[in-house]
Design an enzyme around this catalytic site. Structure first.
Site, PDB file in Angstrom:
ATOM      1  CD  GLU A   6      -0.756   2.416  -3.901  1.00 31.70           C
ATOM      2  OE1 GLU A   6      -1.207   3.356  -3.231  1.00 31.70           O
ATOM      3  OE2 GLU A   6      -1.252   1.278  -3.887  1.00 31.70           O
TER       4      GLU A   6
ATOM      5  CD  GLU B 219       0.775  -1.879  -1.801  1.00 34.94           C
ATOM      6  OE1 GLU B 219      -0.353  -1.485  -1.470  1.00 34.94           O
ATOM      7  OE2 GLU B 219       1.800  -1.169  -1.800  1.00 34.94           O
TER       8      GLU B 219
HETATM    9  O1  AHR Z   1      -0.932  -1.563   2.061  1.00 29.61           O
HETATM   10  C1  AHR Z   1      -1.407  -0.317   2.506  1.00 29.61           C
HETATM   11  C2  AHR Z   1      -1.228   0.772   1.477  1.00 29.61           C
HETATM   12  O2  AHR Z   1      -2.016   0.495   0.369  1.00 29.61           O
HETATM   13  C3  AHR Z   1       0.151   0.937   0.900  1.00 29.61           C
HETATM   14  O3  AHR Z   1       0.985   1.705   1.687  1.00 29.61           O
HETATM   15  C4  AHR Z   1      -0.131   1.629  -0.396  1.00 29.61           C
HETATM   16  O4  AHR Z   1       0.856   1.343  -1.361  1.00 29.61           O
HETATM   17  C5  AHR Z   1      -1.503   1.155  -0.768  1.00 29.61           C
HETATM   18  O5  AHR Z   1      -2.331   2.191  -1.101  1.00 29.61           O
END
Ligand code: AHR
Length: 492
Positions: free
Chosen positions: A173, A296
């Site tokens: 990110e 994610e």
């Molecule tokens: O999964 C929680 C958070 O969500 C992670 O650390 C990040 O990559 C995303 O914003």
């Protein structure tokens, strides 16, 4: 009645088992308590990792596990997590909850975890606050077999032979918590850092570039244009937030039918994301060499009342089971480009498969769907031809069914079906040209209470059951999907 046709002798490519990946971050009680309890804990453990969680994760056949973050990855300095535990620095986990991180779970412990549950490691490096040199040294520490300062340090810390490491992420990110970069800037940084992520001996690293959030197509376009040839995969992050608002995301367990509907609708947006990001990637990579990794995904609700807001602890209901089934079906159906997916996160954080409280552990509905669907891992995708029907709520409508099918190496056909409608069942008849299967067995996860969930008081409130409402006669499969249900059928 919905009529389907599965042309069983025409396959559409492999469903990469890595679509069944998971994610473990130094966040809340995921690593600490959820996995790592320490060798001296009264909780039965193997090398400091709790046996109940290890056994549950092993059963799931998790193909790949991402670590140490997430946002934590771009603040993590790996040298803090090696060597004698009493010498490892204590620090504040500034991103998640402001609690002390004692670094007792580090590189060696992570590889041991992977070994114990039979999974491949996916390490996410620090581009946001770490140096190129630091990243280079980490890869050397983990994978170099020869004579070098890092390989010697690894040996001094008790690991003689290098580990096998395939998946390595170059930042996380980086458009946000990983440095607030513009895609043009990150693309250049990615190229620089990735240059020093070396292949030592026969260890071949699969280099993963940080991709877009949600519908940031400009990020994907820029990365593909400027850096595609230096990467093996590009990521995508998309979370299902029932209300669509980060300030009040909705409760995990207290919701009505309207929020059930909006949650599933937002989950289905993944289809558009996969289509549009893939279309951009197709322009720069028509041979589909670069994988799209949804590393994610999952539901993100308000935290459970009374818990640390920085720990992201939430319960998990039948609604999460549907979210899981929908996403996995989508990943299957886009397996030409989607090469990995990692639900966030494996224990005690966001849409977890396992929740713990002290010495107790429960399995969530999400766990059960992963367990039911695992038969699709590395199977060949089959087309399911049908016209979907509408699930209408108020003046909005979404498709009522989510479906995918595959044929495995033993010739068994697996069909996974979700009925999204919270109150109407769906009758299905499915023809199966190209095969002569004669038997069918099924498993169902469903309930009449949408918010049903397992708790520490009632750990088996929702469990998969044998599904008997299906028949296979003269090549015609007939079944009725109850409302709010997830079903997996196996035809032999
Ligand atoms: O999964 C929680 C958070 O969500 C992670 O650390 C990040 O990559 C995303 O914003």
């Amino acid at each position: 009645m919905v009529n389907m046709i599965i042309q069983a002798d025409v396959t559409r490519g492999k469903i990469n088992k890595n679509i069944y990946g998971h994610f473990s971050e130094h966040l809340g009680r995921c690593i600490y308590e959820g996995i790592w309890v320490g060798e001296d804990s009264p909780i039965p453990n193997t090398d400091g990792m709790r046996n109940d969680v290890l056994a549950a994760l092993k059963e799931l056949q998790i193909p790949v596990l991402r670590w140490p973050g997430g946002c934590f990855a771009d603040e993590y300095h790996w040298m803090d997590g090696i060597g004698p535990k009493e010498n490892r620095p204590r620090m504040i986990n500034t991103h998640w909850g402001g609690v002390v991180e004692n670094n007792h779970f580090g590189t060696h412990e992570f590889f041991r975890l992977c070994e114990l549950i039979g999974t491949e490691p996916y390490i996410n490096g620090n581009l946001g606050s770490g140096t190129v040199h630091e990243m280079q040294q980490w890869v050397e520490y983990m994978t170099f077999d020869g004579e070098s300062p890092m390989a010697n340090l690894r040996r001094a810390n008790g690991q003689d032979k290098p580990w096998k490491l395939t998946y390595f992420g170059v930042g996380n990110e980086n458009w946000g918590c990983g440095g607030n970069m513009r895609p043009e800037y990150y693309a250049d940084e990615y190229r620089r850092y990735a240059t020093y992520v070396r292949n030592f001996g026969d260890n071949k690293i699969h280099k993963i570039a940080c991709g877009a959030s949600d519908s940031d197509y400009h990020w994907t376009e820029t990365l593909m244009k400027q850096a595609a040839k230096y990467m093996d995969s590009l990521t995508l992050h998309y979370y299902t937030i029932p209300t669509g608002s980060w300030s009040d995301k909705g409760s995990a367990t207290e919701f009505e039918a309207q929020e059930w509907f909006s949650t599933l609708k937002k989950t289905l947006f993944m289809e558009e994301l996969l289509q549009k990001h893939s279309a951009i990637m197709d322009v720069y990579d028509p041979d589909k060499r670069v994988g799209l990794l949804v590393d994610e995904w999952g539901t993100w609700y308000n935290v459970e009342p009374g818990t640390n807001p920085g720990f992201l602890y939430q319960q998990n209901t039948l609604r999460d089971a549907l979210v899981t089934g929908i996403n996995l079906n989508l990943f299957h159906n886009h397996c030409d480009r989607v090469q990995m997916a990692n639900i966030a996160q494996v224990v005690n954080v966001l849409q977890a498969v396992v929740l713990t409280e002290g010495e107790h552990m429960i399995l969530t509905p999400t766990y059960h769907v992963f367990n039911m669907f695992k038969v699709h891992q590395d199977a060949q995708l089959l087309d399911v031809d049908f016209t979907n029907i509408d699930y209408t709520y108020g003046d909005e409508k979404i498709p009522q069914l989510s479906v995918s099918a595959s044929v495995d190496a033993n010739g068994k056909i697996h069909l996974s079906l979700c009925n999204l409608n919270h109150q109407e069942s769906t009758e299905i008849q499915c023809q199966l040209p190209g095969t002569n299967k004669t038997s069918v067995i099924g498993t169902i996860l469903s309930d009449t209470v949408l918010s049903v969930h397992n708790s520490f008081d009632e750990p088996e409130a929702i469990q998969p059951l044998a599904f008997n409402g299906v028949s296979l006669l003269d090549g015609l499969l007939s079944l009725t999907l109850p409302p709010a249900s997830v079903i997996v059928l196996t035809l032999n």
